[in-house]
Design a protein around this motif. Structure first.
Motif, short mmCIF file in Angstrom:
data_model
loop_
_atom_site.label_atom_id
_atom_site.label_comp_id
_atom_site.label_asym_id
_atom_site.label_seq_id
_atom_site.Cartn_x
_atom_site.Cartn_y
_atom_site.Cartn_z
N ASP A 147 0.83 -1.21 0.00
CA ASP A 147 0.00 0.00 0.00
C ASP A 147 0.87 1.26 0.00
O ASP A 147 0.57 2.24 -0.69
CB ASP A 147 -0.91 0.02 1.23
N LEU A 148 1.94 1.23 0.78
CA LEU A 148 2.84 2.38 0.83
C LEU A 148 3.57 2.56 -0.49
O LEU A 148 3.75 3.69 -0.97
CB LEU A 148 3.86 2.20 1.97
N ASP A 149 3.98 1.44 -1.11
CA ASP A 149 4.70 1.53 -2.38
C ASP A 149 3.86 2.17 -3.48
O ASP A 149 4.39 2.82 -4.38
CB ASP A 149 5.16 0.14 -2.83
N GLU A 150 2.54 1.98 -3.41
CA GLU A 150 1.66 2.52 -4.45
C GLU A 150 1.71 4.04 -4.52
O GLU A 150 1.48 4.62 -5.59
CB GLU A 150 0.21 2.07 -4.20
N VAL A 151 1.97 4.70 -3.39
CA VAL A 151 1.97 6.16 -3.38
C VAL A 151 3.36 6.76 -3.23
O VAL A 151 3.53 7.97 -3.25
CB VAL A 151 1.05 6.70 -2.26
N ILE A 232 0.94 13.57 1.36
CA ILE A 232 1.25 12.69 0.24
C ILE A 232 0.63 13.22 -1.05
O ILE A 232 -0.56 13.53 -1.10
CB ILE A 232 0.69 11.27 0.50
N GLU A 233 1.45 13.33 -2.06
CA GLU A 233 0.98 13.49 -3.43
C GLU A 233 1.35 12.18 -4.12
O GLU A 233 2.53 11.94 -4.42
CB GLU A 233 1.65 14.67 -4.13
N PRO A 234 0.38 11.28 -4.30
CA PRO A 234 0.70 9.92 -4.71
C PRO A 234 1.61 9.85 -5.94
O PRO A 234 1.37 10.50 -6.96
CB PRO A 234 -0.68 9.32 -5.02
#
Length: 487
Positions: A147-151, A232-234
Motif C-alpha cells: 500500500d505504501l509503495d503505491e503512493v 502525500i501526493e501519490p
C-alpha cells in the motif's frame, strides 16, 4: 477546464526517451561512477536540460506546481542533483533494463497533471483492524508495505530510492488514519523538513485528524496520540511533516528469530474491544460531524453562534489531545512535574467548552457548576465535581502567576479532570452545536426537570446505545468520596 497543448505535452515523453537512450549508450561508465560525481555528470547532459525544459512547458499547460524564482516563473519539477539520487533515478540509469512504467512515472513527477493529495496520520494504538473503517470522514486502516509503495514517489524506481516511510510503518501492523485532502497543493519537500518548521514556528498545535482522534480517545480510557503525520501526493511526494513514527521494540521471542514490532502506546485492544470502539465511533461520528455544518444554518445569528460553538469544541479538543504524550495508562500522568501544568490545560479546555458568554468573572464557580450538571450522574457526584474543579482553579491560578502549587490534590486531580473532560466532550457532542450551554446548565442548577429534559434525557438516549466496555457509559468515578454513614 484545463488548457491543453498536445504538442507541448507530447514533447516531454520524447525528451525522456532521448535521456534514457543517452544513459544506455554510456551505461558502463555510469556503473563505474559514484553517485555524487554521476549526478553532476548527468545534469550536464543536453538531454537532461531538454527534459527539464519540456517538463516546465508541460507543467505550465497542466497548471501544475507553480513557483517563482528570482522574478522568473517556473512550473513543475526539474531533475536536480538531489532528486536524481534520492529518487533512485541514477540507479535506474545504471541498469540495462529500464522499467516499462518509469518514463510515465518520471513525466508525471516532473509535470503533472495535478491529482488529489492525501494526509496520513500514524497513531500509536495497537488495534487489530481489518480492512478500512470510516471515522468522521477518515479511514482507519493498517497499510501494508505494498500500500505504501503505491503512493511512494516514482514507484518504478522506489526500490533504489531513500525510503520516505518510518521503519515501524514499513514493517506493517501500524494503524493509520487516511483522508484525501483538497487543501494540499503540489510542492517540493521542504529543505529543512516541515516537521522542524512547524515545531519552531507554529503558535498552537494543529491536528488535522482531531475528530477521529478525539472519538478514539473517548471510546476507551487509554490515550491515543499521533506518532507521525505525512502529506502525500501519490507517486510524486511523501513528506513526514510531524513526528518520528513509532519505535521498533523486541517482540516476544520464539527462541529462533529475534523479531521486532512497533512500540505501541497503552491502547492495545483485542478484537472484541475494537468492535466496541468502532461501534462507539459509528454512533458518535455523525453527531460530531454536525458540529462542522454551521455554514448550512440559514439564520445569521444562529450561524454565528453555531460557528463559535464549533470553534470552541475544536480548540478544547486540540488542547486535550496535545497532552496525550504526557499520559500513560488509564490517563495517568507520566511525570510528577507535569501534573500542575496538565491541570492548568485541562481546566482551560473545560472552561472553553462551557463558558460561552463574555466573561464577567466567577469562572471557577461557573465552570465547576456547569460541568457538574453536564456530566454528573447524581447529587453526590455533582458536588464532587464542583469541589474538584474548584481545587483545579486554585492550582491553575498558582501556575498562571508563577507560584508553586501545593501538593494537595495534585496526585488525584489530573485523572479526575481527564474523566470529566472526556465525559463533557461526549455529552456536548451528543447535545449538538446549538445546545445553549450557559442557559441550560444554569437553569438545570435550579430545576431537575430542565436537567432531565434538556441534558440527561437526550444524552441517555445515545449512551444507552453505546457499548458498555471499554466505552464511555457514564458511571460513578472511582474518585468520588464515599457517603458518610448516618449516626
Amino acid at each position: 477546464m484545463m488548457v491543453t497543448d498536445s504538442s507541448t505535452e507530447l514533447a516531454l515523453m520524447p525528451a525522456i526517451a532521448a535521456f534514457l537512450e543517452r544513459a544506455g549508450k554510456v551505461r558502463d561508465q555510469l556503473a563505474a561512477t559514484g553517485d555524487a560525481e554521476l549526478a553532476k555528470l548527468v545534469l550536464a547532459w543536453p538531454e537532461t536540460r531538454a527534459v527539464n525544459t519540456a517538463a516546465g512547458a508541460a507543467a505550465r499547460v497542466h497548471r501544475y506546481l507553480y513557483y517563482g524564482d528570482g522574478g522568473e516563473d517556473h512550473w513543475g519539477r526539474r531533475l536536480t542533483r538531489n532528486n536524481l539520487r534520492a529518487l533512485g533515478v541514477l540507479e535506474v540509469l545504471r541498469r540495462p533494463g529500464i522499467p516499462d512504467q518509469f518514463p510515465a512515472d518520471l513525466a508525471a513527477y516532473l509535470a503533472g497533471p495535478p491529482m488529489p493529495s492525501e494526509r496520513l496520520v500514524v497513531i500509536d494504538a495497537g488495534l487489530p483492524v481489518r480492512g478500512s473503517h470510516g471515522i468522521c470522514g477518515w479511514q482507519l486502516t493498517q497499510p501494508t508495505a505494498a500500500d505504501l509503495d503505491e503512493v511512494t514517489p516514482l514507484p518504478s524506481s522506489s526500490q533504489f530510492a531513500a525510503d520516505p516511510w518510518d521503519p515501524a510503518l514499513r514493517l506493517g501492523g501500524c494503524c493509520v488514519l487516511r483522508r484525501a485532502s483538497d487543501d494540499l497543493e503540489a510542492r517540493n519537500p521542504s529543505v529543512w523538513g516541515t516537521a522542524i518548521l512547524r515545531s519552531l514556528f507554529e503558535p498552537e498545535l494543529v491536528i488535522p485528524a482531531w475528530e477521529p482522534l478525539l472519538l478514539l480517545n473517548l471510546a476507551q480510557t487509554e490515550r491515543v496520540i499521533v506518532a507521525a503525520e505525512y502529506e502525500i501526493e501519490p507517486g510524486r511526494m511523501v513528506e513526514r511533516v510531524r513526528g518520528t513514527g513509532l519505535d521498533l521494540v523486541p517482540a516476544a521471542s520464539d527462541g529462533i528469530d529475534d523479531r521486532e514490532e512497533p512500540g505501541w502506546g497503552p491502547c492495545r485492544l483485542d478484537e472484541q474491544e475494537l468492535a466496541d470502539v468502532l461501534m462507539f465511533t459509528d454512533i458518535m461520528s455523525p453527531l460530531l460531524l454536525q458540529w462542522q455544518t454551521w455554514d448550512d444554518v440559514a439564520n445569521s445569528s444562529q450561524r454565528k453562534a453555531t460557528k463559535r460553538a464549533s470553534e470552541r469544541l475544536q480548540r478544547s479538543a486540540h488542547r486535550f489531545l496535545a497532552l496525550g504524550p504526557r499520559l500513560g495508562g488509564d490517563g495517568g500522568v507520566l511525570y510528577e512535574r507535569d501534573r500542575a501544568e496538565i491541570i492548568f490545560w485541562y481546566t482551560s479546555a473545560l472552561e472553553n467548552l462551557v463558558i460561552t458568554e463574555s466573561s464577567d468573572g466567577e469562572l471557577s464557580r461557573k465552570v465547576s457548576q456547569r460541568t457538574a450538571v453536564l456530566v454528573g450522574t447524581d447529587d453526590d457526584e455533582r458536588l464532587e465535581i464542583r469541589r474538584a474543579i474548584t481545587h483545579a482553579y486554585h492550582i491553575r491560578s498558582k501556575v498562571a502567576h508563577g507560584d508553586v502549587p501545593p501538593d494537595t490534590h495534585l496526585k488525584t486531580l489530573p485523572e479526575q479532570l481527564y474523566d470529566y473532560l472526556r465525559r463533557a466532550f461526549r455529552n456536548l457532542i451528543i447535545l449538538g452545536p446549538r445546545f445553549d450551554v450557559a442557559k441550560v446548565c444554569d437553569d438545570a442548577l435550579m430545576s431537575a426537570a430542565v436537567r432531565e429534559q434538556s441534558i440527561a434525557g437526550p444524552v441517555r438516549q445515545i449512551v444507552d446505545r453505546l457499548p458498555a466496555a471499554p466505552g464511555m457509559r457514564t458511571r460513578r468515578t472511582r474518585y468520588a468520596r464515599p457517603r458518610r454513614k448516618s449516626a
